[in-house]
Scaffold this motif. Sequence first.
Motif, PDB file in Angstrom:
ATOM      1  N   ARG A 142     -47.834 -75.126 -81.896  1.00  0.00           N
ATOM      2  CA  ARG A 142     -47.943 -73.755 -82.732  1.00  0.00           C
ATOM      3  C   ARG A 142     -48.163 -72.802 -81.752  1.00  0.00           C
ATOM      4  O   ARG A 142     -49.111 -72.823 -81.052  1.00  0.00           O
ATOM      5  CB  ARG A 142     -48.858 -74.044 -83.653  1.00  0.00           C
ATOM      6  N   ALA A 143     -47.418 -71.859 -81.498  1.00  0.00           N
ATOM      7  CA  ALA A 143     -47.422 -70.772 -80.516  1.00  0.00           C
ATOM      8  C   ALA A 143     -47.571 -69.575 -81.143  1.00  0.00           C
ATOM      9  O   ALA A 143     -46.870 -69.059 -81.991  1.00  0.00           O
ATOM     10  CB  ALA A 143     -46.750 -70.845 -79.375  1.00  0.00           C
ATOM     11  N   MET A 194     -36.583 -72.620 -79.399  1.00  0.00           N
ATOM     12  CA  MET A 194     -36.520 -71.691 -78.678  1.00  0.00           C
ATOM     13  C   MET A 194     -35.504 -71.437 -77.448  1.00  0.00           C
ATOM     14  O   MET A 194     -35.215 -72.404 -76.856  1.00  0.00           O
ATOM     15  CB  MET A 194     -38.047 -71.174 -78.222  1.00  0.00           C
ATOM     16  N   VAL A 195     -35.435 -70.232 -76.798  1.00  0.00           N
ATOM     17  CA  VAL A 195     -34.666 -70.110 -75.681  1.00  0.00           C
ATOM     18  C   VAL A 195     -35.128 -71.030 -74.510  1.00  0.00           C
ATOM     19  O   VAL A 195     -36.520 -71.161 -74.558  1.00  0.00           O
ATOM     20  CB  VAL A 195     -34.415 -68.479 -75.244  1.00  0.00           C
ATOM     21  N   PRO A 196     -34.344 -71.410 -73.679  1.00  0.00           N
ATOM     22  CA  PRO A 196     -34.919 -72.524 -72.700  1.00  0.00           C
ATOM     23  C   PRO A 196     -36.097 -71.912 -72.036  1.00  0.00           C
ATOM     24  O   PRO A 196     -37.150 -72.808 -71.576  1.00  0.00           O
ATOM     25  CB  PRO A 196     -33.780 -72.790 -71.807  1.00  0.00           C
ATOM     26  N   GLU A 197     -36.148 -70.789 -71.337  1.00  0.00           N
ATOM     27  CA  GLU A 197     -37.410 -70.527 -70.688  1.00  0.00           C
ATOM     28  C   GLU A 197     -38.585 -70.514 -71.405  1.00  0.00           C
ATOM     29  O   GLU A 197     -39.966 -70.649 -70.995  1.00  0.00           O
ATOM     30  CB  GLU A 197     -37.179 -68.886 -69.939  1.00  0.00           C
ATOM     31  N   PHE A 198     -38.608 -69.890 -72.761  1.00  0.00           N
ATOM     32  CA  PHE A 198     -39.608 -69.672 -73.581  1.00  0.00           C
ATOM     33  C   PHE A 198     -40.132 -71.211 -73.956  1.00  0.00           C
ATOM     34  O   PHE A 198     -41.433 -71.398 -73.949  1.00  0.00           O
ATOM     35  CB  PHE A 198     -39.261 -69.023 -74.794  1.00  0.00           C
ATOM     36  N   ASP A 199     -39.250 -71.963 -74.248  1.00  0.00           N
ATOM     37  CA  ASP A 199     -39.398 -73.346 -74.642  1.00  0.00           C
ATOM     38  C   ASP A 199     -40.105 -74.328 -73.359  1.00  0.00           C
ATOM     39  O   ASP A 199     -41.230 -74.806 -73.820  1.00  0.00           O
ATOM     40  CB  ASP A 199     -38.222 -74.304 -74.800  1.00  0.00           C
TER      41      ASP A 199
END
Length: 295
Positions: A142-143, A194-199
Amino acid sequence: MFRYSKLAAVALVAIAAAHGAHAAEEQKTDPVVATVGGVEILQSEIDLAVTGLDPQLANLPVEQKRVAALSAVIDTKLLAADAEKEGLQDDAAFKQRIAYLTDRELHNAYFKKHVVDAVTPEEVKARYDVEVAKIEPQDEVRARHILVKTEDEAKAIIAALDAGKDFVDLAKEKSTDPNKSEGGDLGFFAKGRMVPEFDAAAFALEPGSYSKEPVKTQFGFHVIKVEEKRKQQPPALEQVEGQVRQLVMRDKYIALLDKAKAASAVEIDDPELKKAYDAVNAPAGEEQPATEQQQ
Protein backbone atom coordinates in the motif's frame (compact mmCIF):
# COMPACT_ATOMS: atom_id res chain seq x y z
CA MET A 1 -72.66 -55.34 -9.42
CA PHE A 2 -74.75 -52.56 -7.93
CA ARG A 3 -72.26 -52.18 -5.10
CA TYR A 4 -69.37 -51.82 -7.57
CA SER A 5 -71.23 -49.29 -9.69
CA LYS A 6 -72.16 -47.26 -6.63
CA LEU A 7 -68.53 -47.17 -5.44
CA ALA A 8 -67.38 -46.22 -8.92
CA ALA A 9 -69.95 -43.41 -9.03
CA VAL A 10 -68.81 -42.11 -5.64
CA ALA A 11 -65.20 -42.20 -6.84
CA LEU A 12 -66.07 -40.31 -10.02
CA VAL A 13 -67.92 -37.65 -8.04
CA ALA A 14 -64.93 -37.31 -5.71
CA ILE A 15 -62.54 -37.00 -8.66
CA ALA A 16 -64.81 -34.45 -10.34
CA ALA A 17 -65.05 -32.45 -7.13
CA ALA A 18 -61.32 -32.55 -6.64
CA HIS A 19 -60.75 -31.51 -10.24
CA GLY A 20 -63.21 -28.66 -9.81
CA ALA A 21 -61.44 -27.45 -6.70
CA HIS A 22 -58.07 -27.77 -8.43
CA ALA A 23 -59.36 -25.89 -11.48
CA ALA A 24 -60.74 -23.15 -9.25
CA GLU A 25 -57.38 -22.93 -7.48
CA GLU A 26 -55.59 -22.82 -10.84
CA GLN A 27 -57.89 -20.05 -11.97
CA LYS A 28 -56.87 -17.99 -8.96
CA THR A 29 -53.16 -18.46 -9.55
CA ASP A 30 -53.27 -18.70 -13.36
CA PRO A 31 -56.23 -16.58 -14.51
CA VAL A 32 -57.61 -16.42 -18.04
CA VAL A 33 -56.35 -13.25 -19.71
CA ALA A 34 -58.06 -13.51 -23.09
CA THR A 35 -59.89 -15.92 -25.39
CA VAL A 36 -59.11 -16.53 -29.06
CA GLY A 37 -61.60 -18.57 -31.06
CA GLY A 38 -62.82 -20.15 -27.86
CA VAL A 39 -59.31 -21.03 -26.73
CA GLU A 40 -58.30 -19.52 -23.39
CA ILE A 41 -55.01 -17.66 -22.97
CA LEU A 42 -53.70 -18.02 -19.42
CA GLN A 43 -51.49 -15.65 -17.47
CA SER A 44 -48.77 -18.33 -17.44
CA GLU A 45 -48.68 -18.17 -21.26
CA ILE A 46 -48.21 -14.41 -21.09
CA ASP A 47 -45.37 -14.90 -18.59
CA LEU A 48 -43.69 -17.37 -20.95
CA ALA A 49 -44.14 -15.02 -23.88
CA VAL A 50 -42.53 -12.18 -21.90
CA THR A 51 -39.36 -14.28 -21.52
CA GLY A 52 -39.32 -14.82 -25.27
CA LEU A 53 -39.65 -11.17 -26.28
CA ASP A 54 -36.98 -9.51 -28.38
CA PRO A 55 -34.09 -8.33 -26.11
CA GLN A 56 -34.70 -4.80 -27.42
CA LEU A 57 -37.98 -4.81 -25.48
CA ALA A 58 -36.32 -5.85 -22.20
CA ASN A 59 -36.28 -2.30 -20.84
CA LEU A 60 -39.93 -1.55 -21.54
CA PRO A 61 -42.22 -0.91 -18.55
CA VAL A 62 -43.87 -4.07 -17.21
CA GLU A 63 -47.33 -3.24 -18.58
CA GLN A 64 -45.96 -2.54 -22.05
CA LYS A 65 -44.13 -5.86 -22.01
CA ARG A 66 -47.37 -7.61 -21.01
CA VAL A 67 -49.18 -5.98 -23.93
CA ALA A 68 -46.40 -7.00 -26.33
CA ALA A 69 -46.49 -10.55 -24.96
CA LEU A 70 -50.28 -10.74 -25.20
CA SER A 71 -50.15 -9.53 -28.82
CA ALA A 72 -47.55 -12.19 -29.60
CA VAL A 73 -49.63 -14.95 -28.00
CA ILE A 74 -52.83 -13.87 -29.78
CA ASP A 75 -51.04 -13.72 -33.14
CA THR A 76 -49.54 -17.15 -32.48
CA LYS A 77 -52.90 -18.69 -31.52
CA LEU A 78 -54.64 -17.23 -34.60
CA LEU A 79 -52.13 -18.51 -37.14
CA ALA A 80 -51.57 -21.80 -35.28
CA ALA A 81 -55.30 -22.49 -35.60
CA ASP A 82 -55.16 -21.81 -39.35
CA ALA A 83 -52.05 -24.01 -39.63
CA GLU A 84 -53.89 -26.89 -37.96
CA LYS A 85 -56.79 -26.48 -40.40
CA GLU A 86 -54.30 -26.96 -43.22
CA GLY A 87 -52.84 -30.03 -41.50
CA LEU A 88 -49.33 -28.57 -41.12
CA GLN A 89 -48.99 -30.40 -37.81
CA ASP A 90 -48.75 -33.62 -39.83
CA ASP A 91 -45.86 -32.38 -41.98
CA ALA A 92 -42.73 -34.53 -41.54
CA ALA A 93 -40.38 -31.56 -41.14
CA PHE A 94 -42.71 -30.02 -38.56
CA LYS A 95 -42.82 -33.26 -36.56
CA GLN A 96 -39.03 -33.48 -36.69
CA ARG A 97 -38.68 -29.93 -35.38
CA ILE A 98 -41.22 -30.56 -32.59
CA ALA A 99 -39.30 -33.70 -31.59
CA TYR A 100 -36.06 -31.70 -31.42
CA LEU A 101 -37.66 -28.85 -29.45
CA THR A 102 -39.19 -31.39 -27.06
CA ASP A 103 -35.79 -32.98 -26.48
CA ARG A 104 -34.22 -29.57 -25.92
CA GLU A 105 -36.84 -28.50 -23.41
CA LEU A 106 -36.56 -31.84 -21.59
CA HIS A 107 -32.79 -31.32 -21.47
CA ASN A 108 -33.33 -27.85 -20.02
CA ALA A 109 -35.84 -29.09 -17.46
CA TYR A 110 -33.48 -31.90 -16.40
CA PHE A 111 -30.59 -29.43 -16.23
CA LYS A 112 -32.61 -27.10 -14.03
CA LYS A 113 -33.68 -29.90 -11.68
CA HIS A 114 -30.36 -31.74 -11.35
CA VAL A 115 -27.88 -28.89 -11.85
CA VAL A 116 -29.25 -25.39 -11.26
CA ASP A 117 -31.64 -26.25 -8.41
CA ALA A 118 -29.36 -28.96 -7.00
CA VAL A 119 -26.45 -26.68 -6.09
CA THR A 120 -26.23 -26.15 -2.33
CA PRO A 121 -24.49 -23.36 -0.39
CA GLU A 122 -22.25 -26.02 1.17
CA GLU A 123 -21.06 -27.14 -2.28
CA VAL A 124 -20.34 -23.57 -3.31
CA LYS A 125 -18.36 -22.93 -0.11
CA ALA A 126 -16.40 -26.18 -0.53
CA ARG A 127 -15.51 -25.34 -4.14
CA TYR A 128 -14.54 -21.80 -3.09
CA ASP A 129 -12.15 -23.25 -0.50
CA VAL A 130 -10.60 -25.51 -3.16
CA GLU A 131 -10.09 -22.62 -5.59
CA VAL A 132 -8.67 -20.33 -2.90
CA ALA A 133 -6.19 -23.05 -1.87
CA LYS A 134 -4.85 -23.06 -5.45
CA ILE A 135 -4.01 -19.36 -5.33
CA GLU A 136 -0.39 -18.55 -4.60
CA PRO A 137 -0.60 -15.29 -2.61
CA GLN A 138 1.33 -12.43 -4.20
CA ASP A 139 3.08 -9.65 -2.35
CA GLU A 140 1.17 -6.38 -2.21
CA VAL A 141 2.11 -2.92 -1.05
CA ARG A 142 0.00 0.00 0.00
CA ALA A 143 1.73 3.14 -1.20
CA ARG A 144 1.26 6.87 -1.52
CA HIS A 145 2.93 9.08 -4.07
CA ILE A 146 3.47 12.72 -4.93
CA LEU A 147 3.66 13.39 -8.67
CA VAL A 148 5.36 16.51 -10.01
CA LYS A 149 6.62 17.66 -13.42
CA THR A 150 10.33 18.19 -12.73
CA GLU A 151 13.13 16.38 -10.94
CA ASP A 152 13.98 19.53 -8.97
CA GLU A 153 10.42 19.71 -7.61
CA ALA A 154 10.65 16.06 -6.52
CA LYS A 155 14.01 16.67 -4.83
CA ALA A 156 12.55 19.65 -2.94
CA ILE A 157 9.71 17.45 -1.68
CA ILE A 158 12.19 14.79 -0.50
CA ALA A 159 14.12 17.51 1.34
CA ALA A 160 10.88 18.68 2.99
CA LEU A 161 10.16 15.10 4.10
CA ASP A 162 13.69 14.79 5.47
CA ALA A 163 12.99 17.97 7.46
CA GLY A 164 9.94 16.33 9.03
CA LYS A 165 7.09 17.50 6.79
CA ASP A 166 4.03 15.23 6.62
CA PHE A 167 3.74 13.19 3.41
CA VAL A 168 -0.07 13.48 3.23
CA ASP A 169 0.05 17.25 3.62
CA LEU A 170 2.71 17.58 0.95
CA ALA A 171 0.75 15.36 -1.42
CA LYS A 172 -2.36 17.49 -1.02
CA GLU A 173 -0.33 20.65 -1.58
CA LYS A 174 2.18 19.68 -4.27
CA SER A 175 0.99 16.61 -6.21
CA THR A 176 -0.47 16.93 -9.72
CA ASP A 177 -2.13 13.51 -9.53
CA PRO A 178 -5.96 13.45 -9.29
CA ASN A 179 -5.74 11.48 -6.01
CA LYS A 180 -3.91 14.32 -4.25
CA SER A 181 -7.00 14.96 -2.11
CA GLU A 182 -6.53 11.45 -0.62
CA GLY A 183 -2.94 12.27 0.25
CA GLY A 184 -1.68 10.37 -2.79
CA ASP A 185 -3.03 7.06 -1.46
CA LEU A 186 -2.92 4.36 -4.16
CA GLY A 187 -4.27 1.58 -1.97
CA PHE A 188 -2.87 -1.94 -2.19
CA PHE A 189 -1.45 -3.22 -5.47
CA ALA A 190 0.49 -6.28 -6.59
CA LYS A 191 3.54 -6.39 -8.83
CA GLY A 192 2.81 -5.55 -12.42
CA ARG A 193 -0.08 -3.19 -11.69
CA MET A 194 2.03 -0.04 -12.00
CA VAL A 195 4.52 1.07 -14.66
CA PRO A 196 7.85 -0.81 -14.24
CA GLU A 197 9.90 2.06 -12.75
CA PHE A 198 7.23 2.86 -10.15
CA ASP A 199 6.70 -0.84 -9.42
CA ALA A 200 10.40 -1.53 -8.79
CA ALA A 201 10.80 1.50 -6.51
CA ALA A 202 7.68 0.79 -4.45
CA PHE A 203 8.47 -2.88 -3.79
CA ALA A 204 12.06 -2.03 -2.86
CA LEU A 205 10.94 0.25 0.00
CA GLU A 206 10.23 -0.90 3.54
CA PRO A 207 6.96 0.05 5.26
CA GLY A 208 7.10 3.59 6.60
CA SER A 209 9.93 4.67 4.29
CA TYR A 210 9.90 6.93 1.24
CA SER A 211 12.05 7.14 -1.87
CA LYS A 212 15.23 9.14 -1.33
CA GLU A 213 15.61 9.83 -5.05
CA PRO A 214 12.93 10.96 -7.52
CA VAL A 215 11.37 8.10 -9.50
CA LYS A 216 10.98 9.01 -13.16
CA THR A 217 8.16 7.50 -15.22
CA GLN A 218 6.24 8.48 -18.35
CA PHE A 219 3.95 10.55 -16.11
CA GLY A 220 6.62 12.69 -14.49
CA PHE A 221 8.63 12.46 -11.28
CA HIS A 222 7.32 10.61 -8.22
CA VAL A 223 8.14 10.58 -4.55
CA ILE A 224 6.82 7.29 -3.15
CA LYS A 225 6.03 6.24 0.39
CA VAL A 226 5.16 2.65 1.32
CA GLU A 227 2.66 2.42 4.16
CA GLU A 228 2.24 -1.35 4.44
CA LYS A 229 3.16 -4.70 2.90
CA ARG A 230 1.12 -7.88 2.95
CA LYS A 231 0.26 -11.03 1.07
CA GLN A 232 -2.57 -10.60 -1.41
CA GLN A 233 -5.94 -11.48 0.10
CA PRO A 234 -8.24 -13.83 -1.84
CA PRO A 235 -11.61 -12.36 -2.84
CA ALA A 236 -14.39 -12.92 -0.32
CA LEU A 237 -16.88 -15.65 -1.18
CA GLU A 238 -19.61 -13.02 -1.57
CA GLN A 239 -17.60 -11.32 -4.33
CA VAL A 240 -17.13 -14.44 -6.46
CA GLU A 241 -20.09 -16.59 -5.42
CA GLY A 242 -21.66 -16.41 -8.88
CA GLN A 243 -18.46 -17.57 -10.58
CA VAL A 244 -17.92 -20.38 -8.08
CA ARG A 245 -21.52 -21.49 -8.48
CA GLN A 246 -20.93 -21.72 -12.24
CA LEU A 247 -17.98 -24.03 -11.59
CA VAL A 248 -20.10 -26.30 -9.39
CA MET A 249 -22.85 -26.33 -12.01
CA ARG A 250 -20.35 -27.16 -14.75
CA ASP A 251 -19.02 -30.14 -12.76
CA LYS A 252 -22.53 -31.40 -12.05
CA TYR A 253 -23.46 -31.09 -15.72
CA ILE A 254 -20.33 -32.93 -16.88
CA ALA A 255 -21.02 -35.69 -14.36
CA LEU A 256 -24.58 -36.08 -15.66
CA LEU A 257 -23.34 -36.24 -19.25
CA ASP A 258 -20.61 -38.75 -18.41
CA LYS A 259 -23.16 -40.98 -16.69
CA ALA A 260 -25.57 -40.71 -19.61
CA LYS A 261 -22.84 -41.43 -22.18
CA ALA A 262 -21.70 -44.47 -20.19
CA ALA A 263 -25.27 -45.82 -20.31
CA SER A 264 -25.86 -45.07 -24.00
CA ALA A 265 -23.29 -45.59 -26.73
CA VAL A 266 -22.64 -42.58 -28.95
CA GLU A 267 -21.80 -43.54 -32.54
CA ILE A 268 -20.89 -40.96 -35.20
CA ASP A 269 -20.76 -42.26 -38.76
CA ASP A 270 -18.95 -39.35 -40.41
CA PRO A 271 -15.18 -39.88 -39.68
CA GLU A 272 -14.25 -36.19 -39.85
CA LEU A 273 -17.19 -35.18 -37.70
CA LYS A 274 -16.32 -37.93 -35.20
CA LYS A 275 -12.71 -36.73 -35.02
CA ALA A 276 -13.82 -33.15 -34.38
CA TYR A 277 -16.42 -34.25 -31.80
CA ASP A 278 -13.90 -36.41 -29.93
CA ALA A 279 -11.38 -33.56 -29.86
CA VAL A 280 -13.90 -31.07 -28.48
CA ASN A 281 -15.15 -33.54 -25.88
CA ALA A 282 -11.76 -34.91 -24.83
CA PRO A 283 -11.33 -35.01 -21.03
CA ALA A 284 -9.19 -32.24 -19.56
CA GLY A 285 -5.48 -33.03 -19.75
CA GLU A 286 -5.71 -35.35 -22.75
CA GLU A 287 -3.60 -34.36 -25.71
CA GLN A 288 -5.61 -32.86 -28.56
CA PRO A 289 -4.73 -32.45 -32.24
CA ALA A 290 -2.53 -29.46 -33.06
CA THR A 291 -5.42 -27.72 -34.81
CA GLU A 292 -7.46 -27.87 -31.61
CA GLN A 293 -4.58 -26.64 -29.44
CA GLN A 294 -4.14 -23.56 -31.58
CA GLN A 295 -7.77 -22.48 -31.26
